[in-house]
Design an enzyme around this catalytic site. Sequence first.
Site, PDB file in Angstrom:
ATOM      1  CE1 TYR A  70      -3.773   2.461   0.944  1.00  6.95           C
ATOM      2  CE2 TYR A  70      -1.958   3.571   2.073  1.00  6.95           C
ATOM      3  CZ  TYR A  70      -3.244   3.592   1.552  1.00  6.95           C
ATOM      4  OH  TYR A  70      -3.988   4.735   1.625  1.00  6.95           O
TER       5      TYR A  70
ATOM      6  CD  GLU B 240      -6.136   4.537  -1.144  1.00 11.81           C
ATOM      7  OE1 GLU B 240      -7.167   4.405  -1.817  1.00 11.81           O
ATOM      8  OE2 GLU B 240      -6.119   4.522   0.105  1.00 11.81           O
TER       9      GLU B 240
END
Length: 399
Positions: free
Chosen positions: A119, A207
């Site tokens: 992530y 993101e």
Amino acid sequence: MNIHEYQAKAVLRAFSAPVANGFPAFTPEEAVEAAKKLGGPLWVVKTQIHAGGRGKGKFKEPEAGDKGGVRLARSIEEVETFARQMLGATLVTVQTGPAGKQVHRLYIEDGANIDKEFYLSALVDRVTSRISFVLSTEGGVNIEDVAHNTPEKIHSFSVDPATGIMPHHGRAAAKALGLTGEGAKQIESLVTRLYTAFVNKDMSMLEINPLIVQSNGQLRVLDAKVSFDSNALYRHPDIVALRDETEEDAKEIEASKHDLNYITLDGTIGCMVNGAGLAMATMDIIKLYGESPANFLDVGGGATKEKVTAAFKILTADSNVKGILINIFGGIMRCDVIAEGVIAAVKDVGLKVPLVVRLEGTNVDLGKKYIRESGLNVISADDLDDAAQKIVNAVRAAA
Ligand code: ADP
Ligand code: MG
């Protein structure tokens, strides 16, 4: 402003971030065309909606199948089947709400062999007034759960705008993800590219979930979600061109054309207020008396009659609105102008729900006189408490 995954990947590709080859498709024919150009042997058919959680999402229509909104295909025929199933269907994910989102576009992308999923995100951190990066080895899953259950697996650092991104930031990223050697070099150059893209394009959020290590050791941006600072859009016509209005709330689009600060909410009382602080207080007091606001609407300090009319039309066109509360403190804004706008709008579009008006401040007597003499069925109120109670009672009586 938000954009689609495939558009975000194109933006990042221009800054030399590693993304797979792919093409958007609006029809099954375009999907087949894209699959042929890519060549296979593995393709991914990805729904393009402004919401995450697509992989684990479910379509409302049983005909669309139960394999979610991100599907691996092993033949061109399979790409076509998936495209036919998904285009036009409604996908419900944890981020769309129960109504889901209708799929109008797909992204056909080269399939990757995934070794690890990480992530990575970057955002404007208001606490440090810097751009912060957040990284975790636990990618591909709901990052909120990781933060809640295993906070030690979330790493972050922020970048001083005076120095910009430095080699030590890259080393911090490599350490956070447990990358060494070639992998460390790749992440160091990736964070530099992402930071440059972020600053150059005035992003507010970026993101990448997941950022993957492929079986050949190469990093790849597998998913990308980007938001831009609306206040800086005037200097990015290329980004504005990516806007997809079908993904946005029609009422919010209409409001933005009239320069109104408007946000749709899920309650029943439409609010028209001047000043963000007063708007917040009005919403709070509606809640206090047991109902919920249908929107946030700040008509601004210098609203004209036309602006007030436009705002009123947006409220009355909303079928969730069961009553309207107008709460104006006339400072720069004059109460008589508000009254004229409301009267003009009611004459134009009619009024099917109770309307409470509370005016105070500059030219208040004139404003009240206009409303009294208009013959409209308006309930007038003296203060905030009185106004909130009156609209809550009126809505309940009408229900
Ligand atoms: P979302 O976050 O909306 O569910 P993602 O783009 O993250 O959508 O895709 C969900 C999952 O699908 C990823 O975590 C990954 O496992 C898989 N996936 C996505 N794109 C590819 C691809 N190009 N190749 C192989 N697997 C993919
Ligand atoms: Mg994702």
